[in-house]
Design a protein around this motif. Structure first.
Motif, mmCIF file in Angstrom:
data_model
loop_
_atom_site.group_PDB
_atom_site.id
_atom_site.type_symbol
_atom_site.label_atom_id
_atom_site.label_comp_id
_atom_site.label_asym_id
_atom_site.label_seq_id
_atom_site.Cartn_x
_atom_site.Cartn_y
_atom_site.Cartn_z
ATOM 1 N N LEU A 106 0.802 -1.214 0.000
ATOM 2 C CA LEU A 106 0.000 0.000 0.000
ATOM 3 C C LEU A 106 0.844 1.278 0.000
ATOM 4 O O LEU A 106 0.342 2.346 0.325
ATOM 5 C CB LEU A 106 -0.965 -0.007 1.190
ATOM 6 C CG LEU A 106 -1.955 -1.169 1.187
ATOM 7 C CD1 LEU A 106 -2.961 -1.035 2.291
ATOM 8 C CD2 LEU A 106 -2.675 -1.254 -0.149
ATOM 9 N N GLY A 107 2.098 1.155 -0.345
ATOM 10 C CA GLY A 107 2.922 2.350 -0.545
ATOM 11 C C GLY A 107 3.426 2.998 0.734
ATOM 12 O O GLY A 107 4.002 4.091 0.681
ATOM 13 N N ILE A 108 3.214 2.348 1.880
ATOM 14 C CA ILE A 108 3.645 2.959 3.143
ATOM 15 C C ILE A 108 5.182 3.048 3.180
ATOM 16 O O ILE A 108 5.753 4.097 3.494
ATOM 17 C CB ILE A 108 3.159 2.141 4.368
ATOM 18 C CG1 ILE A 108 1.664 1.814 4.245
ATOM 19 C CG2 ILE A 108 3.467 2.852 5.671
ATOM 20 C CD1 ILE A 108 0.764 2.995 4.203
ATOM 21 N N SER A 109 5.832 1.952 2.828
ATOM 22 C CA SER A 109 7.297 1.940 2.834
ATOM 23 C C SER A 109 7.851 2.870 1.765
ATOM 24 O O SER A 109 8.887 3.521 1.966
ATOM 25 C CB SER A 109 7.820 0.517 2.608
ATOM 26 O OG SER A 109 7.395 -0.313 3.654
ATOM 27 N N ALA A 110 7.153 2.948 0.617
ATOM 28 C CA ALA A 110 7.605 3.845 -0.454
ATOM 29 C C ALA A 110 7.531 5.295 0.020
ATOM 30 O O ALA A 110 8.431 6.098 -0.268
ATOM 31 C CB ALA A 110 6.751 3.650 -1.703
ATOM 32 N N GLY A 111 6.472 5.619 0.759
ATOM 33 C CA GLY A 111 6.345 6.965 1.317
ATOM 34 C C GLY A 111 7.491 7.263 2.272
ATOM 35 O O GLY A 111 8.088 8.350 2.230
ATOM 36 N N ALA A 176 8.069 7.211 -8.041
ATOM 37 C CA ALA A 176 8.434 8.165 -9.102
ATOM 38 C C ALA A 176 9.121 9.383 -8.483
ATOM 39 O O ALA A 176 10.150 9.867 -9.001
ATOM 40 C CB ALA A 176 7.188 8.588 -9.865
ATOM 41 N N LEU A 177 8.564 9.871 -7.371
ATOM 42 C CA LEU A 177 9.166 11.035 -6.708
ATOM 43 C C LEU A 177 10.564 10.694 -6.170
ATOM 44 O O LEU A 177 11.486 11.519 -6.246
ATOM 45 C CB LEU A 177 8.258 11.503 -5.560
ATOM 46 C CG LEU A 177 6.927 12.136 -5.990
ATOM 47 C CD1 LEU A 177 6.042 12.397 -4.783
ATOM 48 C CD2 LEU A 177 7.175 13.433 -6.760
ATOM 49 N N LEU A 178 10.704 9.478 -5.674
ATOM 50 C CA LEU A 178 12.009 9.036 -5.166
ATOM 51 C C LEU A 178 13.026 8.969 -6.304
ATOM 52 O O LEU A 178 14.177 9.415 -6.164
ATOM 53 C CB LEU A 178 11.855 7.672 -4.496
ATOM 54 C CG LEU A 178 13.132 7.028 -3.976
ATOM 55 C CD1 LEU A 178 13.762 7.870 -2.876
ATOM 56 C CD2 LEU A 178 12.850 5.623 -3.425
ATOM 57 N N PHE A 183 17.657 11.255 -9.178
ATOM 58 C CA PHE A 183 18.185 11.851 -10.403
ATOM 59 C C PHE A 183 18.832 13.208 -10.109
ATOM 60 O O PHE A 183 19.866 13.553 -10.672
ATOM 61 C CB PHE A 183 17.037 12.009 -11.416
ATOM 62 C CG PHE A 183 17.449 12.641 -12.699
ATOM 63 C CD1 PHE A 183 18.219 11.953 -13.625
ATOM 64 C CD2 PHE A 183 17.069 13.951 -12.997
ATOM 65 C CE1 PHE A 183 18.598 12.542 -14.813
ATOM 66 C CE2 PHE A 183 17.452 14.546 -14.182
ATOM 67 C CZ PHE A 183 18.224 13.849 -15.096
ATOM 68 N N LEU A 184 18.215 13.955 -9.175
ATOM 69 C CA LEU A 184 18.694 15.301 -8.865
ATOM 70 C C LEU A 184 19.826 15.305 -7.832
ATOM 71 O O LEU A 184 20.522 16.306 -7.686
ATOM 72 C CB LEU A 184 17.529 16.153 -8.317
ATOM 73 C CG LEU A 184 16.364 16.420 -9.283
ATOM 74 C CD1 LEU A 184 15.233 17.122 -8.558
ATOM 75 C CD2 LEU A 184 16.829 17.246 -10.485
ATOM 76 N N ALA A 185 19.998 14.201 -7.123
ATOM 77 C CA ALA A 185 20.925 14.191 -5.976
ATOM 78 C C ALA A 185 22.389 14.207 -6.414
ATOM 79 O O ALA A 185 22.746 13.722 -7.497
ATOM 80 C CB ALA A 185 20.667 12.944 -5.138
#
Lengths: 347, 252
Positions: A106-111, A176-178, A183-185
């Protein structure tokens, strides 16, 4: 089938006693693994000396320092996080009626992963120690992911299908945000992000163990209070409703509680895969689906798995510690494969 | 418990499944709901059980609220719970973490009453459809209900078990003064075991009364689109012999 079956009550009580014995064996194995976790490392310590040190009867100051300052927080964190992930996986699999559900579904870990990466990147701008900012941000974004899914479920009804679909949307959004942040880091920040995402117990402190342990100890009675209702949910939503279960409210309540538990656990150690998926399956095979036994067993076997993985992470490459997330995945993949094959060939 | 239903309607999106139905059911009475597939029988029962939203009023009077046992039509089960545990869950409203002996005895006695004690330790997912149906029936009965709402409780049973279950339901209904509403497809079983019958057609009540009053050739032709012959059986109940679909060419 016997011609004269044993009294159903006696048989049920005997089955319950067997389940308690299984849990007791799990606890004994966990204690052994915990001791092994304290004894293994660059300096291999004799287990009797480690036990003496834990009991306050140690005489070697060097051994005392290694055990109490370096290894005890890590070993305790493995137990607390493993138990948290096992418990959350069992609840997720029950409320979503899905054997592949875990805190990842449910995306908790991704968050949490996105929150941690954001904190690592923005760390220089925040006048607080990174050891505090990164877990706090990981927990906040795990909570945000949970709020998004729970909010959507409030609008449309907390059916398993809707929860899973909302969770997958959340998962892809934060992944996607990660990726964008990675990419920016800068190369240094990217290295820190990747290391956090591997999952590691090495950053553990006794204070963090206390936080994870406290949330775990508060969650267990709250979940066990709903144990019979969660058990009824295994017969399907309509039958559970017919038995008087407020299905949507129960599902949402359990989901928010286990999301909190997941958020706290992964905030300190990063994303550790497969424990939350595999431990409930092992527990279910051994104690069945009465949640009064399943939930504590999933916590025990989750703790055992992560503690054993912690030992393995120190033994794979002498002198180095493998990121524990890689070890749990390497152990979890064949176990999961075996479970899938077993379910396909089951009668 | 006496059931009084007025202006009951239930819809799925824009499709009306049940349209302004009125009905009554009394304690000590088996009321069978009959009708063709999609006529609204199961939707009506789900609404009466409170698991599906509906319009209109449903009033249960003269008994303890929350003592309505509902058995859904679907008997699929992927759970590893044993038959005994499934029946024990019928007592969910009184189950404590440490299970009371009264709940255990109720579950055991109901397994015996339904004749499935030998299945007690078997996981529900390993049972046949008919065996699961008996377990779920025992689950509903174990709660000691005042009213029963049963959706096709005998659809997966062999003829012996059909007769046994229907006789059990009839005797329990009469001896314990239960209000039993049962959706059935078997017209002859309904004719023999129900005290009253409600015929549903396109979401509405197309006929009601005693089996002899409700199961007429005209009503059955209208509800099912089938020509039937209705005889009087050895026990006085109507016996229905389906002949041919109304729209079929000359049948042999």
């Amino acid at each position: 089938m016997t011609a004269f079956p044993a009294d159903a009550i006696i048989a049920w009580r005997a089955a319950n006693s067997r389940r308690v014995v299984v849990m007791a064996v799990g606890i004994v194995l966990l204690v052994a693994s915990f001791a092994a976790d304290l004894a293994t490392g660059p300096a291999m310590l004799p287990i009797p000396e480690v036990v003496r040190s834990l009991l306050g009867m140690g005489t070697d100051p060097m051994l005392e320092a290694i055990v109490h300052r370096l290894r005890l927080p890590i070993a305790l964190m493995a137990v607390a996080v493993g138990a948290s992930l096992g418990l959350t996986g069992a609840v997720m699999q029950t409320i979503l009626n899905n054997p592949l559900a875990s805190s990842y579904t449910l995306g908790i870990s991704a968050g949490a992963g996105f929150g941690a990466a954001l904190a690592i990147l923005a760390g220089a701008m925040i006048p607080l120690p990174p050891a505090l900012v990164v877990p706090a941000a990981a927990f906040l974004f795990a909570g945000l992911a949970c709020s998004l899914v729970a909010g959507a479920a409030q609008l449309r009804g907390a059916t398993p299908e809707f929860l899973v679909l909302s969770g997958i949307v959340c998962l892809f959004l934060f992944q996607a945000l990660l990726s964008l942040l990675q990419f920016l880091a800068s190369p240094e920040a990217l290295q820190q992000i990747v290391f956090w995402l591997f999952g590691s117990l090495m950053r553990a402190s006794l204070g963090q163990v206390g936080v994870v342990g406290l949330v775990l100890l508060l969650s267990i009675p709250l979940l066990l209070r709903d144990a019979w209702q969660l058990t009824a949910l295994r017969l399907g939503d309509e039958r559970a409703r017919a038995l008087g279960v407020q299905v949507d409210a129960l599902r949402l309540r359990a989901f928010i509680l286990v999301s909190l538990l997941t958020g706290v656990a992964v905030a300190f150690v990063g994303t550790i895969g497969f424990v939350g998926l595999v431990a409930p399956h092992i527990a279910r095979m051994l104690v069945g689906e009465d949640q009064r036994h399943l939930l504590p067993s999933a916590a025990i076997f989750g703790a055992l798995l992560l503690s054993a993985a912690s030992v393995a992470s120190k033994l794979i490459m002498p002198g180095a510690v493998f990121p524990i997330g890689i070890v749990t995945s390497l152990i979890g993949v064949p176990v999961l494969g075996w479970l899938v094959l077993r379910s396909r060939t089951a009668p | 418990m006496r059931l009084s239903v007025r202006g009951f309607s239930l819809r799925y999106g824009v499709r009306v499944a049940v349209d302004r139905v009125d009905l009554q059911a009394n304690p000590g009475e088996v009321l069978a709901i009959l009708g063709a597939n999609g006529s609204g029988k199961s939707s009506l029962l789900r609404g009466l059980a409170g698991v599906q939203r509906h319009a209109g009023t449903v009033e249960w009077s003269g008994g303890e609220p929350g003592r309505v046992g509902y058995m859904p039509q679907d008997t699929s089960a992927r759970s590893q719970l044993t038959a005994f545990e499934v029946v024990l869950l019928g007592r969910l409203r009184s189950l404590a973490f440490k299970v009371d002996v009264a709940d255990l005895k109720a579950a055991r006695d109901t397994l015996e009453e339904v004749g499935i004690s030998h299945l007690a330790e078997r996981p529900i997912r390993e049972l046949s459809g008919g065996q699961r149906q008996l377990v779920f029936l025992a689950q509903v009965l174990s709660a000691g209900p005042s009213a029963l709402l049963l959706d096709e409780p005998t659809s997966a049973l062999d003829i012996t078990h059909q007769l046994r279950v229907l006789a059990l339901l009839r005797s329990a209904t009469h001896s314990r003064r239960l209000t039993t509403i049962v959706v059935l497809h078997d017209l002859n079983a309904a004719a023999r075991f129900a005290d009253r019958i409600v015929m549903m057609h396109d979401g509405r009540v197309a006929g009601h009364g005693t089996p002899a009053e409700a199961l007429t050739a005209e009503t059955l032709r209208r509800c099912y689109g089938v020509e039937v012959a209705v005889f009087s059986g050895p026990d006085g109940a109507p016996v229905i012999l389906p002949l041919r679909p109304c729209d079929a060419d000359a049948a042999p």
